[in-house]
Scaffold this active site. Structure first.
Site, short mmCIF file in Angstrom:
data_model
loop_
_atom_site.label_atom_id
_atom_site.label_comp_id
_atom_site.label_asym_id
_atom_site.label_seq_id
_atom_site.Cartn_x
_atom_site.Cartn_y
_atom_site.Cartn_z
N LYS A 54 0.83 -1.20 0.00
CA LYS A 54 0.00 0.00 0.00
C LYS A 54 0.86 1.25 0.00
O LYS A 54 0.65 2.18 -0.80
CB LYS A 54 -0.94 0.00 1.21
CG LYS A 54 -1.86 1.21 1.28
CD LYS A 54 -2.78 1.14 2.48
CE LYS A 54 -2.03 1.45 3.76
NZ LYS A 54 -2.93 1.57 4.93
N ASP A 114 -6.26 0.63 0.39
CA ASP A 114 -6.47 0.90 1.81
C ASP A 114 -7.86 0.39 2.21
O ASP A 114 -8.56 -0.23 1.42
CB ASP A 114 -6.30 2.38 2.12
CG ASP A 114 -7.34 3.25 1.43
OD1 ASP A 114 -8.24 2.70 0.74
OD2 ASP A 114 -7.26 4.48 1.56
#
Length: 219
Positions: free
Chosen positions: A123, A141
Site C-alpha cells: 500500500k 487501503d
C-alpha cells in the site's frame, strides 16, 4: 453490466464528483521521504492527526540525515500520539538510515526497492510511486477494499494484495492512483463504514451492486 464497464463508469462519475482528489497526507513533493514517514505513522491513525504530529517531528529533524541520526526513542517521544509509537519510530529510524546510506537521501522510484524499506508494504509503495513519481499505482487501503467489494468490482475479497491484483485487470493504469484517492473521499463522505451508507445521495447508486450494504440499511 460487466465489471470492466462498471469500473470505467465508476471512474468517470467519481472524477466529476471529486475533481481535485489527492493524497490527504501533507508533504512537499520535493521531499518524498516525508511521505514515507507519514504513511508509516498513518497506520491505525487518522491522516489529520499525522499531519499535526509530523510538524513537530520535522521541526526537530528537518531532513533525512537528521532523522537517521536521531535515536528511536527521540522519534517515539514525538510520534506517540499516532499510536504504536515504538514500532513506528523503529521503522522510521531504520528506513531513514537506509535512505541516507544507500540512496544518498533520495527515495527510490522502484516499487520493489521501496518494499525493501522497513515499514513499507505494498500500500505504501504504491502510494509513493503513484503520488511522487506519477507511475501506475493502486492503493488498496480500507476505503478501497470496502468500496470495491460493495460496488461489485471484486467479490468478497478482503486481502489487500488480492484486491490490488483484481483491480489491475479492471482499472486503466493511468487512472489507478487518482481512482483510489477518490474512493477515500467517497468512503468518508458517502459510502461510510461506521454508519449506514448514504445511498440516497450517492452518484453511483444506480450502478452499484450494494453487496453487503442491505444489512446496514435494514439494521
Amino acid at each position: 453490466m460487466t465489471k470492466e464497464k462498471r469500473a470505467l463508469e465508476i471512474i468517470d462519475r467519481l472524477k466529476k464528483e471529486y475533481p481535485d482528489a489527492e493524497c490527504s497526507l501533507e508533504y512537499d513533493q520535493k521531499e518524498a521521504w516525508r511521505l514515507l514517514v507519514s504513511v508509516r505513522l498513518a497506520a491505525q491513525c487518522t491522516d489529520a492527526r499525522v499531519n499535526v504530529v509530523v510538524k513537530e517531528l520535522y521541526a526537530k529533524f528537518p531532513d533525512v540525515a537528521a532523522l537517521a541520526q536521531a535515536e528511536p526513542e527521540e522519534i517515539e517521544a514525538i510520534v506517540r500520539p499516532c499510536g504504536l509509537g515504538k514500532s513506528k519510530a523503529r521503522d522510521i529510524s531504520a528506513c531513514m538510515k537506509i535512505l541516507r546510506d544507500q540512496y544518498n537521501g533520495i527515495v527510490p522510484d522502484d516499487f520493489d526497492a521501496l518494499l525493501e524499506l522497513p515499514g513499507v508494504g505494498r500500500k505504501s509503495a504504491n502510494l509513493i510511486v503513484g503520488d511522487v513519481f506519477g507511475k501506475p499505482a493502486i492503493v488498496t487501503d480500507t476505503h478501497c477494499i470496502r468500496l470495491v467489494n460493495r460496488m461489485g468490482l471484486v467479490e468478497n475479497i478482503k486481502d489487500p494484495k488480492k484486491v490490488e491484483i483484481a483491480l489491475w485487470k479492471l482499472i486503466p493504469p493511468e487512472e489507478g492512483n487518482s481512482f483510489c484517492h477518490r474512493l477515500v473521499l467517497h468512503g468518508r463522505e458517502i459510502c461510510t463504514a461506521r454508519t449506514k451508507p448514504h445511498c440516497e445521495r450517492c452518484c453511483l447508486a444506480d450502478i452499484c451492486e450494494k453487496s453487503g450494504v442491505y444489512r446496514k440499511l435494514l439494521s
